[in-house]
Design a protein around this motif. Structure first.
Motif, PDB file in Angstrom:
ATOM      1  N   HIS A  66       0.858  -1.179   0.000  1.00  0.00           N
ATOM      2  CA  HIS A  66       0.000   0.000   0.000  1.00  0.00           C
ATOM      3  C   HIS A  66       0.891   1.226   0.000  1.00  0.00           C
ATOM      4  CE1 HIS A  66       1.084   0.237   4.273  1.00  0.00           C
ATOM      5  NE2 HIS A  66       0.925  -1.080   4.269  1.00  0.00           N
ATOM      6  N   GLY A  67       0.296   2.402   0.057  1.00  0.00           N
ATOM      7  CA  GLY A  67       1.078   3.632   0.129  1.00  0.00           C
ATOM      8  C   GLY A  67       0.731   4.635  -0.948  1.00  0.00           C
ATOM      9  N   SER A  68       0.064   4.192  -1.998  1.00  0.00           N
ATOM     10  CA  SER A  68      -0.191   5.064  -3.144  1.00  0.00           C
ATOM     11  C   SER A  68      -1.437   5.922  -2.941  1.00  0.00           C
ATOM     12  CB  SER A  68      -0.381   4.205  -4.404  1.00  0.00           C
ATOM     13  OG  SER A  68      -1.706   3.695  -4.457  1.00  0.00           O
ATOM     14  N   PRO A  69      -1.673   6.908  -3.846  1.00  0.00           N
ATOM     15  CA  PRO A  69      -2.922   7.670  -3.820  1.00  0.00           C
ATOM     16  C   PRO A  69      -4.036   7.004  -4.621  1.00  0.00           C
ATOM     17  CG  PRO A  69      -1.435   8.631  -5.424  1.00  0.00           C
ATOM     18  CD  PRO A  69      -0.697   7.498  -4.777  1.00  0.00           C
ATOM     19  N   GLN A  70      -3.784   5.789  -5.123  1.00  0.00           N
ATOM     20  CA  GLN A  70      -4.779   5.102  -5.953  1.00  0.00           C
ATOM     21  C   GLN A  70      -5.931   4.593  -5.093  1.00  0.00           C
ATOM     22  OE1 GLN A  70      -4.346   5.569  -8.990  1.00  0.00           O
ATOM     23  NE2 GLN A  70      -2.131   5.766  -9.329  1.00  0.00           N
ATOM     24  N   ILE A  71      -7.080   4.428  -5.721  1.00  0.00           N
ATOM     25  CA  ILE A  71      -8.305   4.159  -4.972  1.00  0.00           C
ATOM     26  C   ILE A  71      -8.272   2.830  -4.221  1.00  0.00           C
ATOM     27  CG2 ILE A  71      -9.614   3.014  -6.811  1.00  0.00           C
ATOM     28  CD1 ILE A  71     -11.958   5.011  -5.959  1.00  0.00           C
TER      29      ILE A  71
END
Length: 552
Positions: free
Chosen positions: A493-498
């Motif tokens: 995890h860690g991204s700005p993706q939904i």
């Protein structure tokens, strides 16, 4: 004609009278509406790495007294999201409890490059305090890097410090940050013991010492097999596949996992963190805390902050689609039911309020997605760095123009930029444009853009909420959807993706309406919602908005 006038007069009279009566009823209702709700205890539950669809995907396997109780008898925000990146544990817990984002509360990652000390720092570390309950440095922690108050702080202030706050998690950051600056205690797990920091106390309470010296943890040193028949776990992939990691000493990632056999090679009691038994021992400790700290025993509201960390360890090792993740959530459902039963008996069924959320969600294993013909890939930073360093040498004559890389952000060396008589904005833009040439990179932004613009939606909005002007870097990198820089097994995890932002937000108990909403809510809305429900001050950096539909 006279009859017509009489009819119109009658209708007008009825309308005026009904309007007056309705207005009087509304006024009466407003005058009698309580200013606040006064539960004896607020229980905050953060499930580490919980995607929203774990509620729906495993729904038919859950019992009636855990997740289903929260959903069916409480309020469900179905479209709840993190509104910043990076989506990781430290920022997640801080944002839930402060009602704001890293741009304000300052916890910009689990670890980050600190421009002042020119070193990497950990979100909860503090060597000005000593460990309590262990001889290691695992207890040298405090919330000092979090620059604003939490909802737990505001409750303590509101009650003149008479209301207690106890925070519990396997991970130190999962306890320290929710507890805020004023917690009576925060406890975390290390090598088979519950420990803390001298920030909170000089020695462990007797009940914690007794628990640590007891043999109660030994019951979890057992094989991990599925709670139900594996053939019924049709909501998950095959048990033996190439997308899952292994414990040291295992040859295949399959049930049963023989924990006693794997014990010494995998850290002893720390092995339990990566199994559902870690959640069970967390629940055991939470129940002990309710008993021994007399939480919810009087009319002054107390706060119990519980974070379930094992779900994250299991997700990282086995991935979103694994039978291990499914089994962990079915067992967590039983732990929640056990906790709620104890709260019913000791605090009173209608005398406490619960919220449940997550600190972030997670991506499906990209290797699995690729095998399903879904676009996904892995970014190899080492290979990229070679080409990138050649670009820096050619363009600027030195690679030292980059000071550090942290949380998908490049930090520039501003002394080098000054010595080369370069313009900082132009350097940022040049590097940002170059990074767009690399496979796996979706878009880039500069610190100048974060400072000059006010983004209101989309990826730049999420990045800006995570951008702290004092602590963040100069060039921000966003990977393509489905792309990670991680091992070929397990989820991250860690991204700005939904897929990393969509998490549950459930409210239940005293002062909460039954119902649900599909309107967008954001993680920073949780603390303001609690503040309105309790009738206390918002945390002093809060930027979220109360979810009014959920409050009774």
């Amino acid at each position: 004609m006279t009859k017509t006038y009489f009819t119109l007069f009658s209708l007008a009279f009825c309308f005026i009278f009904s309007t007056f009566e309705s207005s009087a009823q509304r006024k009466d209702k407003m005058e009698t509406a309580p200013l606040k709700t006064a539960p004896k205890l607020v229980v905050g539950i953060v499930v580490d790495q919980m995607r929203y669809d774990y509620l729906t995907r495993f729904w038919n396997h859950y019992g009636n007294d855990g997740f289903k109780r929260l959903v069916e008898e409480g309020f469900n925000c179905k479209n709840n999201h993190y509104n910043y990146a990076p989506t990781s544990t430290g920022p997640g817990h801080a944002s839930v409890y402060t009602g704001t984002t890293p741009a304000t509360h300052g916890i910009i990652g689990n670890n980050w490059y600190d421009k002042v000390s020119d070193a990497s720092v950990y979100c909860a570390s503090d060597d000005s305090y000593t460990s309590v309950g262990t001889s290691t440095d695992a207890g040298q922690m405090s919330p000092h890097r979090m620059t604003v108050t939490t909802i737990t702080d505001e409750l303590r202030l509101h009650t003149q410090m008479r209301g207690k706050t106890i925070a519990i998690a396997l991970k130190d950051r999962g306890a320290v940050l929710p507890g805020g600056h004023t917690a009576n205690a925060a406890y975390w797990f290390d090598a088979g013991k519950w420990i803390t920091s001298s920030y909170y106390m000089d020695q462990l309470p007797k009940w914690v010492q007794d628990l640590n010296s007891s043999n109660k943890l030994a019951k979890y040193k057992k094989p991990w097999d599925t709670l139900k028949k594996m053939k019924d776990y049709v909501e998950s992939g095959t048990d033996n596949n190439n997308y899952e990691g292994l414990f040291e000493g295992e040859t295949s990632p399959v049930f049963p996992h023989d924990l006693p056999k794997l014990w010494d090679e995998n850290g002893g009691y720390n092995l339990l963190k990566a199994t559902p038994f870690g959640n069970s021992l967390t629940t055991d400790f939470a129940i002990e805390a309710v008993d021994n700290e007399n939480l919810g025993a009087d009319a002054i509201t107390d706060f119990l902050a519980v974070s379930y960390s094992s779900t994250d360890y299991v997700g990282h090792k086995y991935g979103v689609n694994s039978k291990e993740v499914q089994d962990t959530y079915l067992r967590l459902d039983e732990d929640l039911a056990r906790l709620f039963k104890e709260l019913d008996n000791k605090v009173g069924k209608n005398e406490y309020t619960v919220f449940l959320t997550a600190d972030h969600a997670a991506i499906e294993v990209p290797a699995y997605l690729k095998d399903q013909k879904i676009p996904a890939e892995y970014l190899e930073w080492n290979e990229m760095d070679t080409e990138f360093n050649q670009f820096l040498e050619f363009t600027f004559g030195t690679t030292e123009i980059i000071k550090e890389f942290s949380n998908y952000q490049y930090f520039l060396n501003h002394d080098v930029i000054k010595n080369l008589e370069l313009n900082t904005q132009e350097v940022q833009e040049t590097i940002a444009k170059e990074l767009m040439n690399y496979t796996g990179v979706d878009r880039t932004y500069t610190a100048y853009q974060m400072w000059q613009n006010n983004y209101t939606h989309g990826i730049p909005y999420i990045l800006q909420n995570g951008y702290n002007q004092k602590r963040s870097g100069d060039v921000l990198v966003v990977l393509k959807p489905g792309t990670i820089s991680y091992s070929k097994t397990g989820s991250t995890h860690g991204s700005p993706q939904i897929y990393d932002t969509h998490v549950p937000f459930l409210l239940y108990g005293k002062g909460v309406k039954k119902g649900s909403t599909v309107e967008r809510t954001e993680i920073a809305d949780i603390a303001p919602t609690l503040a309105v429900l309790l009738g206390i001050s918002f945390p002093n950096g809060a930027t979220g908005t109360p979810v009014s539909q959920a409050i009774d």
